[in-house]
Write a protein that holds these residues in place. Sequence first.
Motif, PDB file in Angstrom:
ATOM      1  N   ILE A 156     135.245 -38.765   4.839  1.00 50.67           N
ATOM      2  CA  ILE A 156     136.127 -37.737   5.064  1.00 50.67           C
ATOM      3  C   ILE A 156     137.515 -38.046   5.017  1.00 50.67           C
ATOM      4  N   LYS A 157     137.652 -39.383   5.578  1.00 41.36           N
ATOM      5  CA  LYS A 157     138.936 -39.826   5.394  1.00 41.36           C
ATOM      6  C   LYS A 157     139.716 -39.957   4.142  1.00 41.36           C
ATOM      7  N   GLY A 158     138.935 -39.886   3.134  1.00 36.94           N
ATOM      8  CA  GLY A 158     139.378 -40.090   1.683  1.00 36.94           C
ATOM      9  C   GLY A 158     139.516 -38.509   0.982  1.00 36.94           C
ATOM     10  N   ILE A 159     139.659 -37.524   1.782  1.00 31.16           N
ATOM     11  CA  ILE A 159     140.019 -36.031   1.343  1.00 31.16           C
ATOM     12  C   ILE A 159     141.225 -35.862   1.918  1.00 31.16           C
ATOM     13  N   LYS A 160     142.170 -35.345   1.148  1.00 32.26           N
ATOM     14  CA  LYS A 160     143.598 -35.073   1.452  1.00 32.26           C
ATOM     15  C   LYS A 160     143.685 -34.256   2.628  1.00 32.26           C
ATOM     16  N   GLY A 161     144.411 -34.579   3.840  1.00 34.21           N
ATOM     17  CA  GLY A 161     144.517 -33.961   4.898  1.00 34.21           C
ATOM     18  C   GLY A 161     143.526 -34.131   6.003  1.00 34.21           C
ATOM     19  N   HIS A 162     142.529 -35.000   5.865  1.00 31.56           N
ATOM     20  CA  HIS A 162     141.445 -34.922   6.796  1.00 31.56           C
ATOM     21  C   HIS A 162     141.352 -36.246   7.320  1.00 31.56           C
ATOM     22  N   GLY A 163     140.895 -36.395   8.691  1.00 28.97           N
ATOM     23  CA  GLY A 163     140.614 -37.560   9.174  1.00 28.97           C
ATOM     24  C   GLY A 163     139.290 -37.552   9.764  1.00 28.97           C
ATOM     25  N   TYR A 164     138.801 -38.710  10.494  1.00 28.93           N
ATOM     26  CA  TYR A 164     137.066 -38.968  10.809  1.00 28.93           C
ATOM     27  C   TYR A 164     136.674 -37.880  11.646  1.00 28.93           C
ATOM     28  N   LEU A 200     132.946 -25.512  -4.470  1.00 27.63           N
ATOM     29  CA  LEU A 200     131.624 -25.740  -5.068  1.00 27.63           C
ATOM     30  C   LEU A 200     131.015 -24.385  -5.736  1.00 27.63           C
ATOM     31  N   VAL A 201     130.174 -24.582  -6.671  1.00 25.81           N
ATOM     32  CA  VAL A 201     129.523 -23.570  -7.338  1.00 25.81           C
ATOM     33  C   VAL A 201     127.999 -23.839  -7.151  1.00 25.81           C
ATOM     34  N   ARG A 202     127.454 -22.564  -6.567  1.00 29.70           N
ATOM     35  CA  ARG A 202     125.981 -22.779  -6.351  1.00 29.70           C
ATOM     36  C   ARG A 202     125.185 -22.986  -7.245  1.00 29.70           C
ATOM     37  N   ASN A 203     124.209 -23.871  -7.070  1.00 29.73           N
ATOM     38  CA  ASN A 203     123.159 -24.111  -8.203  1.00 29.73           C
ATOM     39  C   ASN A 203     124.073 -24.626  -9.689  1.00 29.73           C
ATOM     40  N   HIS A 204     125.154 -25.400  -9.322  1.00 30.67           N
ATOM     41  CA  HIS A 204     125.968 -25.683 -10.526  1.00 30.67           C
ATOM     42  C   HIS A 204     126.591 -26.946 -10.736  1.00 30.67           C
ATOM     43  N   GLY A 205     127.661 -26.985  -9.682  1.00 31.01           N
ATOM     44  CA  GLY A 205     128.484 -28.304  -9.458  1.00 31.01           C
ATOM     45  C   GLY A 205     129.838 -27.879  -8.570  1.00 31.01           C
ATOM     46  N   VAL A 206     130.726 -28.819  -8.924  1.00 28.42           N
ATOM     47  CA  VAL A 206     131.845 -28.747  -8.238  1.00 28.42           C
ATOM     48  C   VAL A 206     133.194 -28.888  -8.985  1.00 28.42           C
ATOM     49  N   TYR A 207     134.284 -28.284  -8.514  1.00 30.04           N
ATOM     50  CA  TYR A 207     135.539 -28.433  -8.920  1.00 30.04           C
ATOM     51  C   TYR A 207     136.400 -29.304  -8.061  1.00 30.04           C
ATOM     52  N   VAL A 208     136.985 -30.391  -8.343  1.00 34.38           N
ATOM     53  CA  VAL A 208     137.708 -31.024  -7.395  1.00 34.38           C
ATOM     54  C   VAL A 208     139.246 -31.375  -8.167  1.00 34.38           C
ATOM     55  N   TRP A 209     140.360 -30.849  -7.415  1.00 29.07           N
ATOM     56  CA  TRP A 209     141.534 -31.189  -7.871  1.00 29.07           C
ATOM     57  C   TRP A 209     142.427 -32.385  -7.149  1.00 29.07           C
ATOM     58  N   GLY A 210     143.523 -33.019  -7.618  1.00 27.84           N
ATOM     59  CA  GLY A 210     144.198 -33.938  -7.033  1.00 27.84           C
ATOM     60  C   GLY A 210     145.620 -33.930  -7.306  1.00 27.84           C
ATOM     61  N   GLU A 221     134.974 -38.824  -5.628  1.00 31.26           N
ATOM     62  CA  GLU A 221     133.880 -40.023  -5.287  1.00 31.26           C
ATOM     63  C   GLU A 221     133.412 -39.643  -3.963  1.00 31.26           C
ATOM     64  N   CYS A 222     134.447 -39.592  -2.926  1.00 26.72           N
ATOM     65  CA  CYS A 222     134.267 -39.117  -1.381  1.00 26.72           C
ATOM     66  C   CYS A 222     133.322 -37.826  -1.382  1.00 26.72           C
ATOM     67  N   TYR A 223     133.563 -36.809  -2.179  1.00 27.42           N
ATOM     68  CA  TYR A 223     133.170 -35.446  -2.206  1.00 27.42           C
ATOM     69  C   TYR A 223     131.490 -35.932  -2.431  1.00 27.42           C
ATOM     70  N   HIS A 224     131.173 -36.516  -3.643  1.00 27.64           N
ATOM     71  CA  HIS A 224     129.737 -36.837  -4.036  1.00 27.64           C
ATOM     72  C   HIS A 224     129.029 -37.604  -3.014  1.00 27.64           C
ATOM     73  N   TYR A 225     129.948 -38.580  -2.400  1.00 25.73           N
ATOM     74  CA  TYR A 225     129.200 -39.654  -1.273  1.00 25.73           C
ATOM     75  C   TYR A 225     128.745 -38.501  -0.104  1.00 25.73           C
ATOM     76  N   LEU A 226     129.610 -37.727   0.260  1.00 25.23           N
ATOM     77  CA  LEU A 226     129.374 -36.632   1.427  1.00 25.23           C
ATOM     78  C   LEU A 226     128.369 -35.736   1.097  1.00 25.23           C
ATOM     79  N   PHE A 227     128.166 -35.356  -0.113  1.00 22.38           N
ATOM     80  CA  PHE A 227     127.181 -34.517  -0.511  1.00 22.38           C
ATOM     81  C   PHE A 227     125.654 -35.293  -0.298  1.00 22.38           C
ATOM     82  N   GLU A 228     125.914 -36.524  -1.014  1.00 23.15           N
ATOM     83  CA  GLU A 228     124.617 -37.402  -0.789  1.00 23.15           C
ATOM     84  C   GLU A 228     124.201 -37.587   0.581  1.00 23.15           C
TER      85      GLU A 228
END
Length: 522
Positions: A156-164, A200-210, A221-228
């Motif tokens: 979660i620390k890899g997501i902007k504005g977030h900590g453990y 997230l788009v249900r039954n579809h995928g995800v949009y990520v920006w930076g 990469e962090c989001y996909h790790y957390l989803f898994e």
Amino acid sequence: MATAVNGGVPLLSSQAYLESTAVKETRGLVSELCRQFYTLGWVSGTGGSITIKVHEDSIVKRQQLIVMSPSGVQKERMVPEDMYVLSASGEILCTPVKKPYPHRPPKCTDCAPLFMKAYEMRDAGAVIHSHGLESCLVTMLHPFSREFRITHMEMIKGIKGHGYHDELVIPIIENTAHEGELTESLAKAIEDYPKATAVLVRNHGVYVWGDSWINAKTQAECYHYLFEAALKLHNLGLDWSTPLHGSIHNSKGYEYTNRQQAGSVKAQLQNRNPVPEPSRHCIILDIEGTTTPISFVTDVLFPYARDNVRKHLTATYDSAETQDDIKLIRAQVKDDLEKRVPGSVPIPSEDSGKDDIIKCLVANVEAMIKADRKVTALKQLQGHIWRTGFENKELQGVVFDDVPEALGKWQATGIKVYIYSSGSREAQRLLFGNTAHGDLRKYLCGFFDTTIGNKRESRSYSEIYQSVGVDKPSQILFLTDVYEEAVAAKAAGLEVIISVRPGNGPLPDNHGFTTVTSFTEV
């Protein structure tokens, strides 16, 4: 170098600039990343897409050109010449050359209007659309939930504005038959979740920006790790949305951590001896007068903010955070002046002297504190002032002695606990993270403040119900010391108990609510 105007700034639509090194390198980068994401399973079957802005130090980000991958092309075979180049407003400036059969005629990605929303609303530098299987499956864990929530995971620390310790919240929008039809709902999600960097788009995928392609890629990469991680924890019968990741309570009210336990419960149900469904799956706690003495807020926190507001504004005036605080205060004061709220005074324009602006800001803030205003502008600024106090060990959070034990007990039984207070979420985290009993955030699943709505309005509690992953509002217990808040929560269908603590205000006669003087009674 491209044709230059205005002191060396390139003419972005010129052919010379479209063939410049910066544009060529960005085209190459998009094709390289598409190949890499293909190996990760994010863009297989021609699905998914990526877009990056052409970075030039001499050009502000909002005016930079945009490179987008095409639609219907094998991502692992893309080359720089396959890319589209668009203006900052989305106008196509450069189209790929048509290739012979069996290649399809060139077409810009169907994600283009969604990408543009991230550029326009978030000033993004790059956007990634992934069809990674984990980003699809994670939206199916709770088919009716409008959010994905996870906490206490290192990535979660890899997501902007977030900590453990933070709870990561990602909005989920419903899929449509055609990609472009998602544009409006994606824009609404971006607007409703200002801290989010993904949808997230249900039954579809995800949009990520930076802010840049590196930031977007890292977060993806962090989001996909957390989803898994959430999917694997779910398979183990563990709850990814709570700090200790304890056993999941399923919709029938029993716990399971392995197939043997699940089979045992199934046998009980077949024998018509089901485990009774727990009435509470979630507890929402007020702070002032419920977890914490009113005197701590009125005699410690408020005076600290009042006494340090001038010092804080002076020291941090030019920071982006404080400028955002000032913007909110200005908007609130403008509204107060129109409504003739006592104590409000006009704030000089932005081009006025710093000292004059701060003087008027302080006057308004002091008046708001004196009146105990429950407005977001004040609460956000107070939270930032208190943060300094906690960091300097000038402040320490106070809770009633029965609170830590109760939090631990509720968590051990699988009940999720959230905070809902008029104080900002940052202020809430500071209070519970710095107590004489240690860091109590490990027991809390998340924090709500008045950005979700006024605490005396029932719709605020309806919004919370939609966010905490329960099937019915009656599965939520709300604890507060304020009668009007209790009435609003009850109207939304929540179970309500009123906290009666030393120093709390009187309650109406025959108020009709259960009361407790300690969390040990809950």
